[in-house]
Design an enzyme around this catalytic site. Structure first.
Site, short mmCIF file in Angstrom:
data_model
loop_
_atom_site.label_atom_id
_atom_site.label_comp_id
_atom_site.label_asym_id
_atom_site.label_seq_id
_atom_site.Cartn_x
_atom_site.Cartn_y
_atom_site.Cartn_z
N GLU A 140 16.94 4.52 14.73
CA GLU A 140 16.50 3.84 13.52
C GLU A 140 15.41 4.59 12.75
OE1 GLU A 140 14.30 0.12 14.23
OE2 GLU A 140 14.89 0.39 16.31
N SER A 175 10.05 -7.33 10.97
CA SER A 175 9.53 -8.42 11.81
C SER A 175 8.25 -7.94 12.47
CB SER A 175 10.54 -8.78 12.89
OG SER A 175 11.82 -8.91 12.35
N SER A 211 6.19 -0.58 12.25
CA SER A 211 6.15 0.77 12.82
C SER A 211 5.41 1.69 11.87
CB SER A 211 7.56 1.33 12.97
OG SER A 211 8.09 0.97 14.21
N ARG A 251 6.25 8.85 15.65
CA ARG A 251 5.83 7.46 15.54
C ARG A 251 4.39 7.40 16.04
NH1 ARG A 251 5.66 2.56 18.50
NH2 ARG A 251 6.06 0.77 17.16
#
Lengths: 460, 821
Positions: free
Chosen positions: A228, A282, A285, A297
């Site tokens: 993703e 929700s 990141s 990340r």
């Protein structure tokens, strides 16, 4: 035909979920190591080579120039027109490589499923004749409706027109529906006999894993699961490169705190790197992006759009994201939050804290009298302010630690959420003393799905 | 006491409870002499601080005017003992619920005799609210102090003065509290104060700190939002709800998004992807417990994440957490610790403070007391007067509340002199005095606690016997028994109550309790008698030693040192023998020693070393009075002097068990000098120096000794450092009732080292340290690494310990160590 999405009473119109806090993904521990604090981020990718960054090798098969973010960047702004310079042979080879229609990109988040659909507009008569019935019905169904069942929505205002993808010209449609309607979606795929089209479904988001088996056993469809974060980055870079039907994709707010003077202005992201990307679904990141395929990340938080909406449901009994935002727009959070001036009577000069700053979110709610005096709207507003400020604060700290000064906020939490965007813009500017700039993007929550579609088009 | 607790724990709301009866002897102690007040009024708790003085009885020894008649006075004691009153400074801190504030102010007004005090330093959010009440009740002017400044000042103060102040919290570990040894340099550090909001402060020096950030999501968010969600009004109840809830019912987890694929992807499915992510639905009800738990996780994780981001940005790895959100709540300490570990990947430690709740009050007090320079002194926690950490177990916690009311106490005594590290320590930052951490060793803990319980009767008897002329001695001794017994029971259930539990801390606590009830030195008379008897044997012992060949004599000297450790006056059989024929007793003791090879035996290396050049200067830590110091240590000292080694003989400043005190050592040395020309000339030429350790503990903490060599040096000195350790039997397992406490100085019994000692050690370039006895060489310092040669000697006089070390009763430890080049 209009009932392919289930009987859910409620529409959760919110964002691409991305794993929040505390969580980390396998193999990325080193990438977010604390040890790189304060290290300046080099301009080019060379400097990053030795870093434990996440790196993606570019696909061996380069997509058509029109599909390549790098390639198109030269034509900006508004270079959404066709690849006029592409040679005939190139077009021919593309034809052989490109996958058969329909072209979908799917991003199955924790709350919302985001679907992008490419509608070819250059279909020749003979092509139309050859087109199988199911393919045609899908195209007609998707393009002639703006709502699907009770919960599916096509964001018509986001549609990208006259886009050239893999040598084909068409429109890109943006559709969303709640993740809990996935079973109905899969059932529809079965009913419409998708599997006979031999199409490949490129899907990203956690749901690509969660629903993989259902796709296979119920719909007889093979999912191609995609990372993703890869999809997110690809999607953003691509969409930014093609612009927004002649307008700029990226924007910022001037005078965000002043409702009179506040202005939304286009921003030319001509030097995108390094870039801090904050995806608020929700959960949240946060990625540091150094080049097209060099990013990591940094962290995430579980206090995201899901938290805002979840808490609003509990506190106000609202049932939709829109309702929650609408309530928030009418509320007054200072009745709920304890401000610096509530404690110190004004600014806390010792620490340079302005009186208007929130000292304690929901802090006034410790008192019974004040609990009885607030409205649901006030509570919704306070929830929105609390979550937004917190995201801004974490993003700012990450930007400082990574030495990055442009921060792009995306994700469906920001959809129709001007309060949050202006607050992020203001907070980032204020607390960084003007060093950090908050940027936003028109297609907020759809980048993962776009990235998935781009992956599909690389299939030989 | 009981009334107070009963009415207090149940009350709530903002109304002031005026009906309580305050138990003055327990809670507002020494109020008559109190001056300089400070108050910190928080959202629910008030912390009051005051400075007071305590009158202590102290035992003084004084040499008789001998005028050459010594030898005839066979039945006279060698010196006289008198009890005097001395005054010491003490800081009192009391914490109670805001509901008691008015009652407390009334109480203070009624009992405050001192009229000099004009102002009261006030801090905390409530300082504004209660300003008028305080001014009206106490007729003191309220001086408001900045909250954060007070907090930081208080934090610096406890970190510097209270050993084992900071700890890590590990939920499922035993023990759950892991105390940190104080780092010599406490700066820089990050203080994350979680009150209604969160403040993150970087502290760089005593006076420099900077607010580097904060968050509005803090304790107030947990409380306020929690109250809205669960209709539960009180913070503690919310925490209690949270401890029973399941956050997975409310939070959206990674596995909720990824399905069962998490495992194969290497994702931890149980991580929270979106807090309250599952509550975005109207068709489900959520339990209060689950929502409270989810909220707790959300807030703790968020604070932990921000703290890590700030720690990273400022390159700090020591992060202390405080504020009412933490305040000893195991639930929040656990979630914060988890979050910090997670976000920092183990690089940052979440640290908590035992006296976190008092920081503001301490800081406000220090602000007001700046002209008195409280930071120039060293202070020590008084275990007798302080409540200690509450248990994490809710049941136990309730029991404690019933016992001590809702009042929590901290008392700190001013130490007579500043204390510092012994310069000979190899690595002061890694030095841990105690050999066994009883918090980590349940077996040992059980044994020692029982051991101290069993010995209590004997200690009480000894205390009464030490004051035959006092009419209330029995009554006070009984109070002492109750107090110490209660402390032992507390420690049974909460070994972490006063920091790391060690044999040393058990001994020190007993000394504090004895002092509290004016038994400054229960062993004074015993020691007086012992010293008298041993002095009579000195010359005969020296003669027999001098008759030996060099090599034989070296062994005999070491055996003499050890023999002093073998017996104790407390053991009846031994004392009978000694009284009838002291020298026979001494020889008898030698025979009881284990035959060589000893349990730990590096005697051959020592002997080899003695054949080489003499040491420059030896530092000897002396242990017991009587046979030990006179027939064991002094002959050994004499031999060293004879070899050309200077000697610093260090004795406790204050009494502990039957350990020889500095004052006693002066008299003993004087008496020996009169008999022995070597000692006489060494004293005269300052090749033998007697110094005080600054300690009043039967154990020894080398990490804090004094650095100013001043007037404490009374006699002669110079060259080798010998630490003597013993105290084994004193604990009572083997020889119950051999406890002794003497008070010379208005010193808190404590175990750190005097500044003067440190300076002297430097000046004389000590190159040998001798530590003798179980207390100093086994319970503490057994593993201590020094920069110079060291000799650790002890006879294991406790069968349990002997067994543990793999030896038998009276096994000998002879550990001669040379530091690596």
């Amino acid at each position: 035909m209009g009932s392919w999405l289930g009987r859910q009473r409620r529409l959760l119109r919110m964002g691409a979920c991305r794993l929040g806090a505390p969580m980390e993904r396998h193999g990325r521990a080193a990438a977010t190591s604390v040890s790189s604090a304060g290290e300046p981020a080099p301009e080019g990718t060379e400097g990053r080579r030795r870093e434990p960054l996440r790196r993606r090798a570019s696909s061996a098969s380069e997509p058509a120039a029109g599909a390549s973010a790098e390639g198109v960047r030269r034509h900006r702004p508004g270079s959404y027109s066709g690849p006029t310079s592409v040679s005939r042979q190139r077009v021919e080879s593309l034809r052989k490589k490109r996958p058969p229609f329909p072209w979908f990109g799917l991003d199955i988040g924790g709350t919302l499923v985001k679907l992008v659909y490419f509608e070819p507009k250059d279909i020749t008569a003979e092509e139309e004749e050859e087109e199988v019935e199911s393919l045609k019905s899908i195209r007609k169904y998707l393009t002639s409706n703006v709502a699907y069942g009770s919960t599916g929505i096509r964001d018509v205002h986001l549609e990208l027109k006259d886009l050239t993808l893999c040598g084909r010209k068409g429109n890109l449609h943006f559709i969303r529906f709640p993740t809990h309607d996935m079973p109905a979606f899969i059932q529809m795929g079965r009913d419409k006999n998708f599997s006979s089209l031999h199409t490949v479904f490129c899907a990203t988001g956690g749901g690509a894993y969660k629903f993989e088996q259902d796709f296979l056993t119920i719909g007889d469809l093979q999912l191609r699961k995609l990372d993703e974060l890869d999809c997110l980055i690809k999607g953003i870079l691509y969409i930014d490169s093609v612009g927004f039907n002649g307008r700029s994709q990226c924007y910022y707010f001037e005078n965000p705190a002043d409702s009179e003077k506040c202005q939304k202005l286009p921003f030319d992201l001509k030097n995108p790197y390094p870039l801090l990307l904050v995806n608020i679904g929700s959960g949240v990141s946060i990625l540091a992006v150094y080049s097209k395929d060099n990013y990591k990340r940094v962290t995430g938080t579980s206090l995201g759009g899901g938290t805002f909406f979840g808490l609003c449901c509990l506190l106000t009994g609202c049932t939709t994201f829109e309702e929650a935002l609408e309530m928030a727009s009418r509320g007054d959070s200072t009745k709920v939050d304890k401000l610096v001036r509530d404690i110190y009577g004004g600014d806390y000069e010792r620490f340079g804290l302005p009186g208007w700053a929130v000292a304690s979110s929901f802090g006034n709610m410790m008192s019974k009298e004040k609990r009885e005096a607030v409205s649901k709207e006030d509570l919704a507003r306070a929830t929105l302010i609390t979550i937004t400020n917190n995201i801004g604060s974490i993003a700012r700290m990450c930007a400082l630690n990574e030495n990055i000064n442009q921060v792009v906020f995306v994700g469906n939490f920001l959809r129709i959420n001007t309060i949050a965007m202006r607050l992020l813009a203001y907070a980032l500017d204020y607390w960084s003393k003007g060093q950090l700039k908050a940027l936003f993007s028109e297609h907020e929550g759809y980048f993962g799905a776009v990235g998935a579609l781009l992956e599909l088009l690389k299939i030989p | 006491m009981a009334e107070c607790g009963a009415s207090g724990s149940g009350s709530s709301g903002d109304s002031l409870d005026k009906s309580i009866t305050l138990p003055p002897d327990e809670i507002f102690r020494n109020l008559e002499n109190a001056k300089r007040f400070a108050i910190d009024i928080g959202g629910s708790l008030t912390k009051l601080a005051y400075y007071s003085t305590v009158q202590h009885k102290v035992a003084k020894v004084r040499s008789f005017d001998h005028s050459g008649k010594d030898t005839e006075q066979d039945h006279e004691p060698p010196y006289e003992i008198s009890v005097q009153e001395e005054i010491t400074a003490r800081l009192h801190f009391i914490k109670f619920e805001n509901t008691y504030i008015e009652a407390c102010l009334d109480f203070i007004k009624d009992h405050l005799v001192n009229t000099e005090t004009k102002v009261i330093q006030a801090t905390g959010g409530g300082a504004y609210k209660f300003k008028d009440l305080i001014e009206e009740k106490l007729r003191l002017k309220v001086d408001k102090e900045d909250v954060m400044t007070c907090l930081i000042k208080g934090c610096n103060f406890v970190l510097k003065n209270i050993p084992h102040e900071a700890f890590m919290y590990q939920k499922d570990a035993d023990p759950e509290f892991r105390f940190q040894t104080n780092h010599p340099n406490i700066f820089p550090y990050l203080l994350v104060n979680i009150g209604s909001g969160v403040s993150i402060v970087k502290v760089e020096t005593e006076d420099e700190f900077e607010w580097i950030g904060g968050s509005s999501i803090g304790g107030g968010t947990f409380w306020g939002l929690g109250a809205l969600l669960t209709k539960t009004k009180k913070f503690d109840e919310l925490l209690h709800l949270a401890s029973k809830g399941q956050h997975t019912n409310v939070d959206m987890l990674v596995q909720d998004i990824y399905g069962g694929a998490c495992q194969t992807l290497g994702l931890s499915g149980t991580l929270i992807a979106s807090s309250f992510g599952k509550s975005a639905t109207a068709d489900r009800e959520f339990s209060k417990e689950d929502m409270a738990k989810s909220l707790l996780h959300m807030i703790s994780n968020d604070i932990g994440q921000l703290a890590c981001l700030y720690a990273k940005l400022h390159h700090l790895d020591r992060v202390y957490f405080g504020g009412f959100f933490i305040r000893g709540h195991p639930v929040t300490m656990r979630t914060i610790t988890y979050s910090i570990n997670f976000f920092s990947k183990g690089e940052v430690q979440a640290l908590f403070l035992r006296h976190e709740g008092y920081l503001g009050a301490i800081g406000a007090f220090l602000k007001g007391a700046e002209q008195d320079n409280p930071n120039q002194y060293s202070w020590g926690e008084n275990y007798a007067g302080s409540s200690g950490l509450r248990s994490s177990s809710p049941e136990l916690c309730l029991a404690q509340r019933a016992r001590s009311g809702t009042f929590d106490l901290l008392e700190m005594d001013r130490l007579a002199r500043p204390v510092v590290d012994l310069p000979l320590l190899l690595d002061p930052s890694s030095y841990v005095p105690d050999t066994v951490d009883l918090t980590e060793d349940p077996m040992a803990r059980k044994y020692w606690l029982s051991c101290f319980e069993e010995a209590l009767d004997g200690v009480v008897k000894r205390a009464v016997a030490s004051q035959p002329d006092s009419i209330d001695a029995a009554e006070r001794a009984e109070k002492f028994r109750q107090k110490y017994w209660n402390k032992l029971q507390t420690l049974r259930h909460q070994p972490f109550a006063y920091g790391t539990l060690t044999v040393r801390s058990l001994l020190d606590t007993r000394e504090h309790c004895l002092n509290e009830f004016n038994f400054p030195d229960p062993y004074s008379k015993v020691k007086q008698k012992e010293n008298g008897v041993a002095l009579k044997c000195f010359q005969r012992v020296i003669q027999s030693l001098d008759a030996l060949g060099w090599e034989e004599r070296q062994l005999a000297l070491v055996e003499g040192l050890l023999a002093g450790n073998v017996f104790d006056w407390g053991a009846k059989a031994v004392s009978d023998v000694l009284e009838s024929d002291p020298q026979f007793g001494f020889e008898e003791a030698k025979r009881k020693l284990q035959e060589r090879p000893w349990l730990v035996d590096s005697y051959n290396d020592w002997l080899q070393r003695l054949k080489g050049p003499p040491h420059k200067c030896a530092l000897i830590f002396a242990d017991n009075s009587g046979v030990d110091i006179i027939l064991g240590v002094f002959p050994f000292v004499r031999e060293l002097l004879f070899r050309g080694t200077e000697v610093i003989l260090a004795c406790n400043s204050g009494p502990a068990l039957n350990d020889v005190t500095y004052s006693e050592s002066l008299i003993v040395a004087e008496r020996i000098a009169a008999m022995d020309p070597i000692i006489h000339s060494a004293l005269g030429e300052e090749r033998l120096l007697l110094v005080q350790t600054g300690s009043s503990s039967p154990c020894l903490d080398l990490s804090l000794c004094t650095s100013k060599a001043t007037s404490q040096l009374l006699l002669v000195p110079q060259s080798l450092v010998v630490l003597e350790m013993e105290m084994e039997s004193l604990i009572g397992g083997l020889f119950p009732g051999t406890l002794s406490v003497i008070t010379l100085d208005p010193l808190l019994p404590q175990s750190r080292l005097d500044e003067g000692l440190a300076a002297l050690v430097r000046e004389r370039a000590a190159d040998l340290v001798v530590i003798e006895g179980m207390g100093r060489a086994v319970h503490t310092n057994y593993h201590a690494a020094l920069r110079c040669e060291s000799l650790k000697l002890a006879v294991i006089k406790n069968s349990w310990l002997a067994d543990r070390l793999g030896g038998r009763l009276f096994s000998v430890i002879f550990k001669y160590e040379v530091p690596a080049e």
